[in-house]
Motif scaffolding. Structure first.
Motif, PDB file in Angstrom:
ATOM      1  N   ALA A  18       0.832  -1.206   0.000  1.00  0.00           N
ATOM      2  CA  ALA A  18       0.000   0.000   0.000  1.00  0.00           C
ATOM      3  C   ALA A  18       0.869   1.259   0.000  1.00  0.00           C
ATOM      4  O   ALA A  18       0.625   2.205  -0.757  1.00  0.00           O
ATOM      5  N   PHE A  19       1.892   1.270   0.853  1.00  0.00           N
ATOM      6  CA  PHE A  19       2.788   2.440   0.890  1.00  0.00           C
ATOM      7  C   PHE A  19       3.511   2.612  -0.444  1.00  0.00           C
ATOM      8  O   PHE A  19       3.619   3.727  -0.969  1.00  0.00           O
ATOM      9  N   ASP A  20       4.004   1.520  -1.001  1.00  0.00           N
ATOM     10  CA  ASP A  20       4.741   1.595  -2.264  1.00  0.00           C
ATOM     11  C   ASP A  20       3.889   2.134  -3.403  1.00  0.00           C
ATOM     12  O   ASP A  20       4.419   2.677  -4.381  1.00  0.00           O
ATOM     13  N   SER A  21       2.572   2.004  -3.294  1.00  0.00           N
ATOM     14  CA  SER A  21       1.685   2.462  -4.367  1.00  0.00           C
ATOM     15  C   SER A  21       1.512   3.974  -4.387  1.00  0.00           C
ATOM     16  O   SER A  21       1.015   4.534  -5.377  1.00  0.00           O
ATOM     17  N   LEU A  22       1.911   4.654  -3.322  1.00  0.00           N
ATOM     18  CA  LEU A  22       1.671   6.090  -3.208  1.00  0.00           C
ATOM     19  C   LEU A  22       2.738   6.905  -3.943  1.00  0.00           C
ATOM     20  O   LEU A  22       3.887   6.482  -4.078  1.00  0.00           O
ATOM     21  N   ASP A  23       2.340   8.109  -4.357  1.00  0.00           N
ATOM     22  CA  ASP A  23       3.266   9.049  -4.970  1.00  0.00           C
ATOM     23  C   ASP A  23       4.388   9.398  -3.987  1.00  0.00           C
ATOM     24  O   ASP A  23       4.172   9.478  -2.772  1.00  0.00           O
ATOM     25  N   LYS A  24       5.587   9.622  -4.508  1.00  0.00           N
ATOM     26  CA  LYS A  24       6.742   9.900  -3.646  1.00  0.00           C
ATOM     27  C   LYS A  24       6.513  11.129  -2.775  1.00  0.00           C
ATOM     28  O   LYS A  24       6.940  11.159  -1.609  1.00  0.00           O
ATOM     29  N   THR A  48      11.652  -5.559  11.377  1.00  0.00           N
ATOM     30  CA  THR A  48      12.452  -6.662  10.841  1.00  0.00           C
ATOM     31  C   THR A  48      12.974  -6.369   9.446  1.00  0.00           C
ATOM     32  O   THR A  48      14.160  -6.529   9.167  1.00  0.00           O
ATOM     33  N   THR A  49      12.100  -5.923   8.565  1.00  0.00           N
ATOM     34  CA  THR A  49      12.485  -5.723   7.162  1.00  0.00           C
ATOM     35  C   THR A  49      12.960  -4.309   6.870  1.00  0.00           C
ATOM     36  O   THR A  49      13.633  -4.085   5.857  1.00  0.00           O
ATOM     37  N   GLY A  50      12.607  -3.345   7.720  1.00  0.00           N
ATOM     38  CA  GLY A  50      12.938  -1.954   7.463  1.00  0.00           C
ATOM     39  C   GLY A  50      12.052  -1.279   6.435  1.00  0.00           C
ATOM     40  O   GLY A  50      12.224  -0.087   6.147  1.00  0.00           O
ATOM     41  N   LYS A  51      11.089  -2.008   5.892  1.00  0.00           N
ATOM     42  CA  LYS A  51      10.226  -1.431   4.864  1.00  0.00           C
ATOM     43  C   LYS A  51       9.179  -0.502   5.496  1.00  0.00           C
ATOM     44  O   LYS A  51       8.674  -0.782   6.589  1.00  0.00           O
ATOM     45  N   PRO A  52       8.840   0.601   4.837  1.00  0.00           N
ATOM     46  CA  PRO A  52       7.800   1.495   5.355  1.00  0.00           C
ATOM     47  C   PRO A  52       6.414   0.885   5.226  1.00  0.00           C
ATOM     48  O   PRO A  52       6.104   0.207   4.241  1.00  0.00           O
ATOM     49  N   VAL A  53       5.585   1.120   6.240  1.00  0.00           N
ATOM     50  CA  VAL A  53       4.250   0.543   6.338  1.00  0.00           C
ATOM     51  C   VAL A  53       3.238   1.647   6.612  1.00  0.00           C
ATOM     52  O   VAL A  53       3.462   2.497   7.481  1.00  0.00           O
ATOM     53  N   VAL A  54       2.123   1.661   5.903  1.00  0.00           N
ATOM     54  CA  VAL A  54       1.011   2.550   6.251  1.00  0.00           C
ATOM     55  C   VAL A  54       0.362   2.010   7.518  1.00  0.00           C
ATOM     56  O   VAL A  54      -0.173   0.900   7.526  1.00  0.00           O
ATOM     57  N   PHE A  55       0.394   2.803   8.596  1.00  0.00           N
ATOM     58  CA  PHE A  55      -0.076   2.317   9.894  1.00  0.00           C
ATOM     59  C   PHE A  55      -1.314   3.104  10.331  1.00  0.00           C
ATOM     60  O   PHE A  55      -1.371   3.682  11.419  1.00  0.00           O
ATOM     61  N   LEU A  70      -6.706   1.886   1.479  1.00  0.00           N
ATOM     62  CA  LEU A  70      -5.719   1.167   0.672  1.00  0.00           C
ATOM     63  C   LEU A  70      -5.759  -0.338   0.924  1.00  0.00           C
ATOM     64  O   LEU A  70      -5.370  -1.130   0.069  1.00  0.00           O
ATOM     65  N   ALA A  71      -6.226  -0.744   2.102  1.00  0.00           N
ATOM     66  CA  ALA A  71      -6.327  -2.175   2.399  1.00  0.00           C
ATOM     67  C   ALA A  71      -7.339  -2.880   1.498  1.00  0.00           C
ATOM     68  O   ALA A  71      -7.307  -4.111   1.381  1.00  0.00           O
ATOM     69  N   LYS A  72      -8.235  -2.126   0.884  1.00  0.00           N
ATOM     70  CA  LYS A  72      -9.298  -2.722   0.076  1.00  0.00           C
ATOM     71  C   LYS A  72      -8.871  -3.073  -1.351  1.00  0.00           C
ATOM     72  O   LYS A  72      -9.665  -3.612  -2.119  1.00  0.00           O
ATOM     73  N   ASP A  94       1.958 -11.162  10.178  1.00  0.00           N
ATOM     74  CA  ASP A  94       2.716 -10.004  10.625  1.00  0.00           C
ATOM     75  C   ASP A  94       1.715  -8.875  10.870  1.00  0.00           C
ATOM     76  O   ASP A  94       1.118  -8.354   9.932  1.00  0.00           O
ATOM     77  N   ASN A  95       1.540  -8.511  12.128  1.00  0.00           N
ATOM     78  CA  ASN A  95       0.527  -7.525  12.486  1.00  0.00           C
ATOM     79  C   ASN A  95       0.963  -6.087  12.211  1.00  0.00           C
ATOM     80  O   ASN A  95       0.136  -5.180  12.237  1.00  0.00           O
ATOM     81  N   ILE A  96       2.252  -5.865  11.966  1.00  0.00           N
ATOM     82  CA  ILE A  96       2.737  -4.532  11.620  1.00  0.00           C
ATOM     83  C   ILE A  96       2.594  -4.292  10.122  1.00  0.00           C
ATOM     84  O   ILE A  96       2.166  -3.223   9.684  1.00  0.00           O
ATOM     85  N   ALA A  97       2.942  -5.289   9.322  1.00  0.00           N
ATOM     86  CA  ALA A  97       2.972  -5.118   7.868  1.00  0.00           C
ATOM     87  C   ALA A  97       1.619  -5.316   7.201  1.00  0.00           C
ATOM     88  O   ALA A  97       1.469  -4.978   6.019  1.00  0.00           O
ATOM     89  N   THR A  98       0.628  -5.869   7.911  1.00  0.00           N
ATOM     90  CA  THR A  98      -0.648  -6.190   7.273  1.00  0.00           C
ATOM     91  C   THR A  98      -1.830  -5.624   8.057  1.00  0.00           C
ATOM     92  O   THR A  98      -1.706  -5.256   9.222  1.00  0.00           O
ATOM     93  N   GLN A  99      -2.965  -5.590   7.387  1.00  0.00           N
ATOM     94  CA  GLN A  99      -4.261  -5.463   8.032  1.00  0.00           C
ATOM     95  C   GLN A  99      -5.096  -6.675   7.634  1.00  0.00           C
ATOM     96  O   GLN A  99      -4.803  -7.345   6.628  1.00  0.00           O
ATOM     97  N   HIS A 100      -6.139  -6.968   8.414  1.00  0.00           N
ATOM     98  CA  HIS A 100      -6.975  -8.117   8.093  1.00  0.00           C
ATOM     99  C   HIS A 100      -8.453  -7.787   8.309  1.00  0.00           C
ATOM    100  O   HIS A 100      -8.800  -6.795   8.955  1.00  0.00           O
ATOM    101  N   TYR A 101      -9.288  -8.649   7.745  1.00  0.00           N
ATOM    102  CA  TYR A 101     -10.742  -8.451   7.733  1.00  0.00           C
ATOM    103  C   TYR A 101     -11.386  -9.822   7.856  1.00  0.00           C
ATOM    104  O   TYR A 101     -11.161 -10.700   7.015  1.00  0.00           O
ATOM    105  N   ALA A 102     -12.162 -10.036   8.916  1.00  0.00           N
ATOM    106  CA  ALA A 102     -12.873 -11.300   9.113  1.00  0.00           C
ATOM    107  C   ALA A 102     -14.266 -11.188   8.489  1.00  0.00           C
ATOM    108  O   ALA A 102     -15.099 -10.418   8.967  1.00  0.00           O
ATOM    109  N   VAL A 103     -14.484 -11.939   7.433  1.00  0.00           N
ATOM    110  CA  VAL A 103     -15.743 -11.835   6.682  1.00  0.00           C
ATOM    111  C   VAL A 103     -16.890 -12.366   7.545  1.00  0.00           C
ATOM    112  O   VAL A 103     -16.848 -13.485   8.054  1.00  0.00           O
ATOM    113  N   ASN A 104     -17.926 -11.561   7.668  1.00  0.00           N
ATOM    114  CA  ASN A 104     -19.008 -11.812   8.634  1.00  0.00           C
ATOM    115  C   ASN A 104     -20.256 -12.309   7.894  1.00  0.00           C
ATOM    116  O   ASN A 104     -21.271 -11.630   7.822  1.00  0.00           O
ATOM    117  N   ASP A 105     -20.175 -13.554   7.341  1.00  0.00           N
ATOM    118  CA  ASP A 105     -21.248 -14.039   6.469  1.00  0.00           C
ATOM    119  C   ASP A 105     -21.738 -15.428   6.857  1.00  0.00           C
ATOM    120  O   ASP A 105     -22.264 -16.159   6.019  1.00  0.00           O
TER     121      ASP A 105
END
Length: 273
Positions: free
Chosen positions: A131-137, A191-198, A225-227, A246-257
């Motif tokens: 998500a972060f990598d997709s953004l304009d510099k 761990t990876t040093g990569k930037p994350v949208v938090f 951006l998670a969508k 990885d709870n820092i690098a990701t977001q999650h969604y539990a489908v309620n169906d």
């Protein structure tokens, strides 16, 4: 041990390992940590884990602590949370990372499917490094200067405490213990040093230093951006399935169906060493 990537961006399924066998887990521990760092969420099928065995698996990826969320703990294992629902008022059918309202949110989580519906109840994960990598510099540079408030009092979580304790005691204790805190809008992954949208739709309430309208617009943009499907993976649970993420690098969604079927999961939060 075999590894199959589920999507190009995120998520791998691992076979050929029995997570209930301490010797196998120890043998592959370094490889499992490396795969998780690269793929951000990993999955296992057909496992039989006692609460104690699940704790041992989680310890491969970091330090663990007793349950500190709004969910109850397992009666025999204080490090295991009980996530029991019937597809109504779960509060987890919103894109989020776990416990971002804590000073040091979990670095990851290990989730074990004890009992799941025949259909429905999938969980989705999204890579917030992608998500972060997709953004304009220029946008990336601007976001690095910002901080945001995170608050645990999402309606679904407050309602969960009210159902567990109608006297309001649990709610008052949580309010006293967990005051709103600020987090960077962009985190450097430890761990990876990569930037994350938090920033997430469930817990992020305001971005400091901008107007309310600008704050709302930025939260909507960044949490949205998670969508994006290109950096998502969707997992269909079966009894005995395990996910470690990885709870820092990701977001999650539990489908309620899946109402009125029951869903019982055991979760262990993983902290940084």
């Amino acid at each position: 041990m075999q590894i199959e990537n589920i999507t190009p961006c995120i998520g791998s399924e691992i076979t050929g390992i029995d997570l209930s066998d301490p010797s196998q887990v120890e043998t592959h521990a370094a490889a499992l940590r490396a795969i998780l760092a690269e793929r951000q969420v990993i999955f296992f099928r057909d496992q039989e884990l006692s609460p104690a065995a699940q704790v041992r698996v989680a310890q491969v990826f970091g330090k663990i602590e007793p349950v500190s969320s709004t969910f109850p703990a397992h009666p025999d294992e204080p490090h295991v949370e009980l996530l029991i629902s019937q597809g109504t008022r779960t509060g987890t059918d919103i894109w989020h990372a776990d416990l971002t309202w804590q000073t040091s949110p979990p670095a990851g989580a290990c989730l074990y499917a004890v009992d799941v519906p025949e259909t429905g109840g999938d969980t989705m994960w999204a890579s917030m490094t992608a998500a972060f990598d997709s953004l304009d510099k220029n946008m990336q540079s601007y976001l690095r200067t910002l901080r945001a408030t995170h608050n645990w009092e999402a309606p679904a979580l407050s309602d969960n405490l009210a159902r567990r304790d109608p006297t309001g005691g649990l709610y008052r204790a949580a309010r006293e213990k967990y005051v709103p805190i600020e987090q960077p809008v962009v985190l450097e992954h430890p761990t990876t040093g990569k930037p994350v949208v938090f920033v997430n739709a469930l817990y992020t309430t305001h971005i400091r230093g901008v107007t309310n309208d600008e704050s709302s617009a930025l939260i909507a943009l960044l949490s949205g951006l998670a969508k994006v499907p290109e950096w998502q993976v969707r997992f269909r649970w079966r009894k005995g399935s395990v996910a470690v993420w990885d709870n820092i690098a990701t977001q999650h969604y539990a489908v309620n169906d899946y109402h009125p079927a029951a869903r019982r999961m055991h979760r262990v939060a993983i902290r940084r060493e």
